[in-house]
Design a protein around this motif. Structure first.
Motif, PDB file in Angstrom:
ATOM      1  N   LEU A 268      48.653  21.251  12.395  1.00 22.27           N
ATOM      2  CA  LEU A 268      49.659  22.224  11.999  1.00 22.27           C
ATOM      3  C   LEU A 268      50.576  22.505  13.185  1.00 22.27           C
ATOM      4  O   LEU A 268      50.187  22.366  14.337  1.00 22.27           O
ATOM      5  CB  LEU A 268      49.008  23.540  11.559  1.00 22.27           C
ATOM      6  N   SER A 269      51.797  22.938  12.885  1.00 27.81           N
ATOM      7  CA  SER A 269      52.711  23.450  13.900  1.00 27.81           C
ATOM      8  C   SER A 269      53.274  24.750  13.358  1.00 27.81           C
ATOM      9  O   SER A 269      53.843  24.773  12.257  1.00 27.81           O
ATOM     10  CB  SER A 269      53.827  22.451  14.201  1.00 27.81           C
ATOM     11  N   ILE A 270      53.074  25.849  14.126  1.00 31.13           N
ATOM     12  CA  ILE A 270      53.382  27.187  13.634  1.00 31.13           C
ATOM     13  C   ILE A 270      54.118  27.972  14.716  1.00 31.13           C
ATOM     14  O   ILE A 270      53.665  28.016  15.865  1.00 31.13           O
ATOM     15  CB  ILE A 270      52.085  27.928  13.233  1.00 31.13           C
ATOM     16  N   PRO A 271      55.249  28.614  14.405  1.00 29.19           N
ATOM     17  CA  PRO A 271      56.001  29.377  15.420  1.00 29.19           C
ATOM     18  C   PRO A 271      55.231  30.599  15.919  1.00 29.19           C
ATOM     19  O   PRO A 271      54.396  31.163  15.205  1.00 29.19           O
ATOM     20  CB  PRO A 271      57.271  29.795  14.681  1.00 29.19           C
ATOM     21  N   ASN A 272      55.550  31.021  17.127  1.00 23.13           N
ATOM     22  CA  ASN A 272      54.955  32.207  17.756  1.00 23.13           C
ATOM     23  C   ASN A 272      55.983  33.332  17.776  1.00 23.13           C
ATOM     24  O   ASN A 272      57.002  33.250  18.473  1.00 23.13           O
ATOM     25  CB  ASN A 272      54.511  31.878  19.187  1.00 23.13           C
ATOM     26  N   VAL A 273      55.716  34.383  17.029  1.00 22.83           N
ATOM     27  CA  VAL A 273      56.653  35.507  16.989  1.00 22.83           C
ATOM     28  C   VAL A 273      56.603  36.329  18.271  1.00 22.83           C
ATOM     29  O   VAL A 273      57.461  37.199  18.497  1.00 22.83           O
ATOM     30  CB  VAL A 273      56.368  36.391  15.749  1.00 22.83           C
ATOM     31  N   GLY A 293      63.992  27.614  12.797  1.00 19.57           N
ATOM     32  CA  GLY A 293      63.514  28.188  14.045  1.00 19.57           C
ATOM     33  C   GLY A 293      62.462  29.260  13.836  1.00 19.57           C
ATOM     34  O   GLY A 293      61.884  29.414  12.749  1.00 19.57           O
ATOM     35  N   ILE A 294      62.207  30.044  14.880  1.00 17.97           N
ATOM     36  CA  ILE A 294      61.138  31.042  14.850  1.00 17.97           C
ATOM     37  C   ILE A 294      61.379  32.084  13.760  1.00 17.97           C
ATOM     38  O   ILE A 294      60.446  32.557  13.113  1.00 17.97           O
ATOM     39  CB  ILE A 294      61.002  31.721  16.227  1.00 17.97           C
ATOM     40  N   LEU A 295      62.633  32.468  13.555  1.00 17.71           N
ATOM     41  CA  LEU A 295      62.975  33.446  12.522  1.00 17.71           C
ATOM     42  C   LEU A 295      63.730  32.774  11.380  1.00 17.71           C
ATOM     43  O   LEU A 295      64.811  33.212  10.978  1.00 17.71           O
ATOM     44  CB  LEU A 295      63.806  34.595  13.119  1.00 17.71           C
ATOM     45  N   CYS A 296      63.156  31.706  10.866  1.00 16.06           N
ATOM     46  CA  CYS A 296      63.759  31.021   9.716  1.00 16.06           C
ATOM     47  C   CYS A 296      63.826  31.970   8.524  1.00 16.06           C
ATOM     48  O   CYS A 296      62.924  32.789   8.297  1.00 16.06           O
ATOM     49  CB  CYS A 296      62.944  29.778   9.365  1.00 16.06           C
ATOM     50  N   PHE A 320      38.410  24.518  15.278  1.00 16.92           N
ATOM     51  CA  PHE A 320      39.846  24.353  15.478  1.00 16.92           C
ATOM     52  C   PHE A 320      40.189  24.565  16.943  1.00 16.92           C
ATOM     53  O   PHE A 320      39.442  25.181  17.706  1.00 16.92           O
ATOM     54  CB  PHE A 320      40.646  25.324  14.597  1.00 16.92           C
ATOM     55  N   GLU A 321      41.355  24.058  17.319  1.00 18.82           N
ATOM     56  CA  GLU A 321      41.902  24.250  18.660  1.00 18.82           C
ATOM     57  C   GLU A 321      43.360  24.658  18.516  1.00 18.82           C
ATOM     58  O   GLU A 321      44.095  24.089  17.694  1.00 18.82           O
ATOM     59  CB  GLU A 321      41.800  22.959  19.477  1.00 18.82           C
ATOM     60  N   ILE A 322      43.779  25.645  19.293  1.00 20.71           N
ATOM     61  CA  ILE A 322      45.172  26.091  19.292  1.00 20.71           C
ATOM     62  C   ILE A 322      45.806  25.669  20.609  1.00 20.71           C
ATOM     63  O   ILE A 322      45.338  26.057  21.683  1.00 20.71           O
ATOM     64  CB  ILE A 322      45.272  27.613  19.103  1.00 20.71           C
ATOM     65  N   VAL A 323      46.867  24.856  20.526  1.00 20.69           N
ATOM     66  CA  VAL A 323      47.535  24.308  21.709  1.00 20.69           C
ATOM     67  C   VAL A 323      48.935  24.920  21.790  1.00 20.69           C
ATOM     68  O   VAL A 323      49.746  24.753  20.864  1.00 20.69           O
ATOM     69  CB  VAL A 323      47.636  22.777  21.638  1.00 20.69           C
ATOM     70  N   PRO A 324      49.272  25.639  22.853  1.00 27.05           N
ATOM     71  CA  PRO A 324      50.598  26.279  22.937  1.00 27.05           C
ATOM     72  C   PRO A 324      51.717  25.263  23.166  1.00 27.05           C
ATOM     73  O   PRO A 324      51.533  24.259  23.853  1.00 27.05           O
ATOM     74  CB  PRO A 324      50.463  27.220  24.136  1.00 27.05           C
ATOM     75  N   GLN A 325      52.868  25.533  22.573  1.00 30.65           N
ATOM     76  CA  GLN A 325      54.095  24.773  22.820  1.00 30.65           C
ATOM     77  C   GLN A 325      54.939  25.607  23.780  1.00 30.65           C
ATOM     78  O   GLN A 325      55.558  26.585  23.380  1.00 30.65           O
ATOM     79  CB  GLN A 325      54.847  24.518  21.503  1.00 30.65           C
ATOM     80  N   LYS A 326      54.960  25.220  25.036  1.00 29.25           N
ATOM     81  CA  LYS A 326      55.514  26.054  26.096  1.00 29.25           C
ATOM     82  C   LYS A 326      57.026  25.872  26.258  1.00 29.25           C
ATOM     83  O   LYS A 326      57.580  24.803  26.002  1.00 29.25           O
ATOM     84  CB  LYS A 326      54.823  25.740  27.429  1.00 29.25           C
ATOM     85  N   SER A 346      52.016  34.101  26.127  1.00 31.05           N
ATOM     86  CA  SER A 346      52.603  34.287  24.801  1.00 31.05           C
ATOM     87  C   SER A 346      54.122  34.324  24.883  1.00 31.05           C
ATOM     88  O   SER A 346      54.819  33.712  24.069  1.00 31.05           O
ATOM     89  CB  SER A 346      52.084  35.573  24.158  1.00 31.05           C
ATOM     90  N   LEU A 347      54.665  35.037  25.865  1.00 30.13           N
ATOM     91  CA  LEU A 347      56.113  35.132  26.013  1.00 30.13           C
ATOM     92  C   LEU A 347      56.747  33.761  26.238  1.00 30.13           C
ATOM     93  O   LEU A 347      57.893  33.523  25.845  1.00 30.13           O
ATOM     94  CB  LEU A 347      56.463  36.060  27.174  1.00 30.13           C
ATOM     95  N   ALA A 348      56.010  32.848  26.872  1.00 32.04           N
ATOM     96  CA  ALA A 348      56.535  31.513  27.178  1.00 32.04           C
ATOM     97  C   ALA A 348      56.179  30.480  26.120  1.00 32.04           C
ATOM     98  O   ALA A 348      56.438  29.289  26.306  1.00 32.04           O
ATOM     99  CB  ALA A 348      56.007  31.052  28.540  1.00 32.04           C
ATOM    100  N   THR A 349      55.601  30.912  24.997  1.00 29.73           N
ATOM    101  CA  THR A 349      55.149  29.987  23.957  1.00 29.73           C
ATOM    102  C   THR A 349      56.015  30.137  22.714  1.00 29.73           C
ATOM    103  O   THR A 349      56.058  31.205  22.105  1.00 29.73           O
ATOM    104  CB  THR A 349      53.672  30.248  23.603  1.00 29.73           C
ATOM    105  N   LYS A 350      56.708  29.065  22.318  1.00 33.12           N
ATOM    106  CA  LYS A 350      57.559  29.133  21.131  1.00 33.12           C
ATOM    107  C   LYS A 350      56.796  28.834  19.848  1.00 33.12           C
ATOM    108  O   LYS A 350      57.261  29.131  18.747  1.00 33.12           O
ATOM    109  CB  LYS A 350      58.750  28.179  21.259  1.00 33.12           C
ATOM    110  N   GLY A 351      55.630  28.198  19.967  1.00 35.89           N
ATOM    111  CA  GLY A 351      54.846  27.868  18.787  1.00 35.89           C
ATOM    112  C   GLY A 351      53.502  27.303  19.189  1.00 35.89           C
ATOM    113  O   GLY A 351      53.177  27.184  20.378  1.00 35.89           O
ATOM    114  N   PHE A 352      52.718  26.945  18.169  1.00 35.28           N
ATOM    115  CA  PHE A 352      51.374  26.428  18.411  1.00 35.28           C
ATOM    116  C   PHE A 352      51.138  25.172  17.587  1.00 35.28           C
ATOM    117  O   PHE A 352      51.553  25.093  16.418  1.00 35.28           O
ATOM    118  CB  PHE A 352      50.309  27.462  18.009  1.00 35.28           C
ATOM    119  N   TYR A 353      50.471  24.209  18.197  1.00 38.63           N
ATOM    120  CA  TYR A 353      49.813  23.157  17.433  1.00 38.63           C
ATOM    121  C   TYR A 353      48.413  23.667  17.093  1.00 38.63           C
ATOM    122  O   TYR A 353      47.716  24.202  17.974  1.00 38.63           O
ATOM    123  CB  TYR A 353      49.682  21.857  18.220  1.00 38.63           C
ATOM    124  N   VAL A 354      47.998  23.518  15.867  1.00 42.69           N
ATOM    125  CA  VAL A 354      46.647  23.870  15.464  1.00 42.69           C
ATOM    126  C   VAL A 354      45.958  22.594  14.990  1.00 42.69           C
ATOM    127  O   VAL A 354      46.443  21.923  14.075  1.00 42.69           O
ATOM    128  CB  VAL A 354      46.635  24.921  14.341  1.00 42.69           C
TER     129      VAL A 354
END
Length: 358
Positions: A268-273, A293-296, A320-326, A346-354
């Protein structure tokens, strides 16, 4: 200049896309802040206008964002004698910082306009928008005379055509049967088939786009994944920027493991609010949707790392593993540590790979 006619090129897929319809409605709202009266027309869809307008705005792309500051600059140049005014594309300028939110774009636009000709690109590429005099609009062919440049526009990536090569390292090497939920035009699935020699079954909500994806993939199922019955066992299941669009997230997550073959993996790829761009917007009293984008515009759910982990566990998923998209974190954000409990990651992470193991 009080009256504006907005002429838009309409692709068939756009009529089925709430995100692109929203973008057009935003552009119209911005135009109404600059012109007293705004009417719309679809290019090639009927007879020419039955009256004159002070100006005509041509939008030749479904993905173009044009805001009021730039529309004002374009209007003023047209009033000064130009026959056609084209905005510069953000991608052609020296504004290299990534733009994550509408407020971020507006700040970049303001900085660009304040710099004037010093910030303008020397060789502007194709412009997806133009403001014309009515006489210029009625000409069957027009040369390059009378063209001016003012303002800024942004052309988003192809909503249905992004190639997600970033997920290749997460695909199991033994994958032969792959399910891609939200396959778009099928370009990522096509890449997977070429790279791994697998067969990709796609699921796509937009019927126009689904027909195009069927040219590239082994099979395409058109419809809402929350309502479809999907049979089979897959070595990999992809849902990239999908979960946040779903109302029944828990039900979808619970189905994922049932769709996996032994040894399979869901990606999965999921945005980080919690990304800094959203936090800064909230501090400034803003929360603005965009078509991507993050606020689609069609996001129903919003996640941080902790929220996401909780939803996975509530859905019965433990492996599961959560990998940050920095992303780069601006220096100004470091000052927050003095007065707030601050999660810099968290502030530097735009989304996550799960990564979910079957």
């Amino acid at each position: 200049m009080a009256d504006l006619l907005v002429v838009k090129t309409l692709a068939a897929e756009s009529a089925e896309s709430p995100e692109l319809r929203y973008l057009f409605s935003h552009c119209l709202l911005e135009a109404r802040a600059v012109f007293e009266h705004v009417e719309t027309a679809i290019a090639g869809a009927g007879s020419p206008p039955d009256r004159r307008f002070d100006a005509v705005l041509l939008l030749s792309s479904d993905n173009v964002l044009l805001c009021r500051r730039s529309l004002t600059a374009m209007r003023d140049l047209l009033a000064a004698g130009a026959q056609e005014v084209r905005p510069y594309r953000l991608a052609d300028t020296s504004l290299a910082a990534p733009i994550y939110t509408l407020r971020g774009y507006e700040l970049a636009e303001r900085a660009f306009l304040e710099r004037g000709s010093a910030g303008a690109p020397e060789n502007p590429s194709r412009q997806p928008a133009a403001l014309l005099s009515f006489d210029r609009f009625q000409q069957e062919s027009a040369g390059q005379s009378g063209i001016g440049y003012a303002g800024l526009c942004h052309e988003f990536i192809d909503y249905y055509g992004e190639v997600r090569s970033d997920v290749l390292p997460f695909i199991p090497g033994h994958a032969r049967e792959v399910l891609e939920v939200g396959c778009g035009r099928g370009v990522t699935g096509k890449l997977l088939q070429e790279t791994f020699g697998c067969r990709v079954t796609g699921v796509e909500l937009n019927p126009v786009v689904a027909r195009e994806a069927a040219r590239h993939l082994h099979r395409v199922i058109q419809g809402d994944v929350q309502e479809l019955e999907i049979a089979g066992a897959f070595d990999a299941v992809l849902a990239l920027e999908v979960v946040e669009h779903l109302v029944a997230v828990e039900g979808f997550l619970a189905r994922l493991q049932r769709l996996l073959a032994p040894g399979g993996r869901a990606i999965l790829s999921i945005p980080n609010v919690g990304h800094y761009a959203i936090v800064e917007d909230l501090i400034a009293g803003r929360w603005d949707y965009l078509p991507i984008g993050i606020l689609c515009y069609t996001h129903y759910r919003f996640f941080t790392r902790e929220t996401l982990a909780g939803w996975l566990r509530r859905s019965g998923i433990e492996r599961f593993e959560i990998v940050p998209q920095k992303t780069e974190l601006p220096e100004r954000l470091l000052a927050l540590r003095g007065g707030f409990e601050t999660d810099l990651e968290s502030l530097a992470t735009k989304g996550f790979y799960v990564l979910i193991e079957g």
